[in-house]
Design a protein around this motif. Structure first.
Motif, PDB file in Angstrom:
ATOM      1  N   ILE A  56       0.980  -1.454   0.067  1.00  0.00           N
ATOM      2  CA  ILE A  56       0.009  -0.027  -0.334  1.00  0.00           C
ATOM      3  C   ILE A  56       1.487   1.616   0.362  1.00  0.00           C
ATOM      4  O   ILE A  56       1.559   1.648   1.148  1.00  0.00           O
ATOM      5  N   PRO A  57       1.109   1.856  -1.136  1.00  0.00           N
ATOM      6  CA  PRO A  57       1.754   3.024  -1.242  1.00  0.00           C
ATOM      7  C   PRO A  57       1.557   4.386   0.010  1.00  0.00           C
ATOM      8  O   PRO A  57       0.406   4.315  -0.039  1.00  0.00           O
ATOM      9  N   GLY A  58       2.372   4.826  -0.174  1.00  0.00           N
ATOM     10  CA  GLY A  58       2.268   6.743   0.469  1.00  0.00           C
ATOM     11  C   GLY A  58       2.132   6.098   2.074  1.00  0.00           C
ATOM     12  O   GLY A  58       2.857   5.193   2.707  1.00  0.00           O
ATOM     13  N   ASN A  63      -4.310   5.935   5.375  1.00  0.00           N
ATOM     14  CA  ASN A  63      -5.212   4.883   4.905  1.00  0.00           C
ATOM     15  C   ASN A  63      -5.976   5.381   5.587  1.00  0.00           C
ATOM     16  O   ASN A  63      -6.632   5.420   6.795  1.00  0.00           O
ATOM     17  N   LEU A  64      -7.349   5.313   5.106  1.00  0.00           N
ATOM     18  CA  LEU A  64      -8.982   4.993   5.177  1.00  0.00           C
ATOM     19  C   LEU A  64      -9.378   4.482   6.424  1.00  0.00           C
ATOM     20  O   LEU A  64     -10.536   4.574   6.962  1.00  0.00           O
ATOM     21  N   ILE A  83      -4.612  -2.613  13.587  1.00  0.00           N
ATOM     22  CA  ILE A  83      -4.894  -3.185  12.856  1.00  0.00           C
ATOM     23  C   ILE A  83      -3.847  -3.944  11.594  1.00  0.00           C
ATOM     24  O   ILE A  83      -3.095  -3.009  11.569  1.00  0.00           O
ATOM     25  N   HIS A  84      -5.199  -5.240  11.638  1.00  0.00           N
ATOM     26  CA  HIS A  84      -3.989  -5.194  10.206  1.00  0.00           C
ATOM     27  C   HIS A  84      -4.545  -5.809   8.808  1.00  0.00           C
ATOM     28  O   HIS A  84      -6.081  -6.445   9.300  1.00  0.00           O
ATOM     29  N   LEU A  85      -4.299  -4.998   7.858  1.00  0.00           N
ATOM     30  CA  LEU A  85      -5.055  -5.378   6.597  1.00  0.00           C
ATOM     31  C   LEU A  85      -4.248  -6.098   5.157  1.00  0.00           C
ATOM     32  O   LEU A  85      -2.627  -5.483   5.652  1.00  0.00           O
ATOM     33  N   HIS A  86      -4.435  -7.348   5.678  1.00  0.00           N
ATOM     34  CA  HIS A  86      -4.014  -7.822   4.103  1.00  0.00           C
ATOM     35  C   HIS A  86      -4.835  -7.720   2.979  1.00  0.00           C
ATOM     36  O   HIS A  86      -5.763  -7.812   2.903  1.00  0.00           O
ATOM     37  N   ILE A  89      -6.768  -7.564  -2.802  1.00  0.00           N
ATOM     38  CA  ILE A  89      -8.131  -6.031  -4.163  1.00  0.00           C
ATOM     39  C   ILE A  89      -7.073  -5.398  -4.608  1.00  0.00           C
ATOM     40  O   ILE A  89      -6.159  -4.537  -3.496  1.00  0.00           O
ATOM     41  N   PRO A  90      -6.297  -5.532  -6.021  1.00  0.00           N
ATOM     42  CA  PRO A  90      -5.620  -4.669  -6.643  1.00  0.00           C
ATOM     43  C   PRO A  90      -5.318  -3.138  -6.190  1.00  0.00           C
ATOM     44  O   PRO A  90      -7.224  -2.829  -6.031  1.00  0.00           O
ATOM     45  N   ILE A  91      -5.413  -2.313  -5.942  1.00  0.00           N
ATOM     46  CA  ILE A  91      -5.224  -0.735  -5.768  1.00  0.00           C
ATOM     47  C   ILE A  91      -4.935  -0.217  -7.219  1.00  0.00           C
ATOM     48  O   ILE A  91      -3.845  -0.538  -7.693  1.00  0.00           O
ATOM     49  N   GLY A  92      -5.925   1.091  -7.373  1.00  0.00           N
ATOM     50  CA  GLY A  92      -6.039   1.407  -8.155  1.00  0.00           C
ATOM     51  C   GLY A  92      -6.422   1.136  -9.128  1.00  0.00           C
ATOM     52  O   GLY A  92      -5.608   1.269 -10.614  1.00  0.00           O
ATOM     53  N   ALA A  93      -7.187   0.607  -9.489  1.00  0.00           N
ATOM     54  CA  ALA A  93      -7.650  -0.184 -10.260  1.00  0.00           C
ATOM     55  C   ALA A  93      -9.351  -0.447 -10.823  1.00  0.00           C
ATOM     56  O   ALA A  93     -10.409  -0.807 -11.227  1.00  0.00           O
TER      57      ALA A  93
END
Length: 267
Positions: A56-58, A63-64, A83-86, A89-93
């Motif tokens: 996840i860039p940035g 992050n939302l 918080i752990h986010l795996h 789902i592709p980003i910028g898609a």
């Protein structure tokens, strides 16, 4: 506590006009699909966000999920959480992955800490995070208007088809998509066009972002053309791109893309 935020595709997208506040009026069909992230929260001594899977860039503070936590903590007595986010789902898609993560986070926090929020209250928080966030509260096909935040029920069922999605290794920024689009009033509303047989969608349903995006990113054009060549009854770029979904009567062979592109079958 863990949950699995899912993605969505846009079946058509018409950019109708640009408002004085800079936002664009549009109409589209949001359709939920089975591509999912994994999101876990646990109480912790310190606030912490970490991710795995797709990078996840940035800054993680943008992050939302973190933004959703800060909104809720301003109104509720929340503890520090890990918080752990795996990310799967592709980003910028054009798949709404970030919006879905934020909405599922709000629902997860509501359940874990017994906040007692109903859907209308949660919708209010979602609206502060993104126009399409509230879609994931109900997570069923809707006809979206306004800036993508006004929902009306629509009957669309693709369960009898093989729906596949290909994400080329390019990222399309939403700002880039809107910068080059030319708003125009559609002759027929998507809400009526989507009632046509799926086999007739190619001639009637479009994505206003697609023409200039595929000119800038030939890989997206190639993916769509290939899907149609091998028998897709309908193929379209989703949202502002860069993913393309295809609807087939039979499961297609997209192995030619699997080495370099993200390919998802029966979404």
């Amino acid at each position: 506590m863990i949950c699995f935020p899912n993605a969505k595709i846009n079946i058509g997208l018409n950019v109708i006009n640009k408002r004085q506040d800079g936002y664009h009026e549009l109409e589209t069909i949001f359709y939920p699909v089975k591509i999912k992230d994994a999101l876990e929260i646990i109480e912790a001594p310190e606030m912490k966000f970490e991710s795995s899977g797709i990078n996840i860039p940035g800054d993680s503070n943008n992050n939302l999920c973190i933004k959703a936590y800060n909104l809720l903590r301003a109104d509720f007595d929340l503890p520090n959480i890990h918080i752990h986010l795996h990310k799967h789902i592709p980003i910028g898609a054009g798949l709404g992955g970030g919006s879905s993560d934020a909405t599922f986070f709000i629902k997860l926090v509501n359940d874990k800490f017994n906040l007692g929020m109903d859907k209308e209250v949660m919708k209010n928080y979602c609206s502060k995070l993104g126009a399409d966030c509230a879609f994931f509260l109900e997570n069923r096909p809707v006809f979206a208007t306004g800036i993508g935040d006004v929902f009306d029920e629509v009957e669309v069922d693709l369960s009898g088809y093989h729906v596949v999605l290909v994400k080329p290794p390019v990222h399309v920024a939403t700002a880039e998509a809107y910068k080059n689009v030319v708003p125009q009033e559609p002759i027929n509303s998507l809400k009526s066009l989507v009632r046509l047989p799926v086999e007739d969608w190619n001639c009637n349903i479009k994505n206003d972002f697609e023409p200039h995006i595929i000119n800038s990113y030939p890989q997206i054009r190639m993916v769509k053309a290939n899907m149609l060549d091998i028998g897709a009854v309908f193929a379209l770029m989703s949202g502002s791109g860069s993913s393309v979904f295809g609807i087939f009567n039979e499961k297609p062979d997209l192995s030619k893309f699997e080495e370099d592109f993200d390919v998802f079958y029966d979404i």
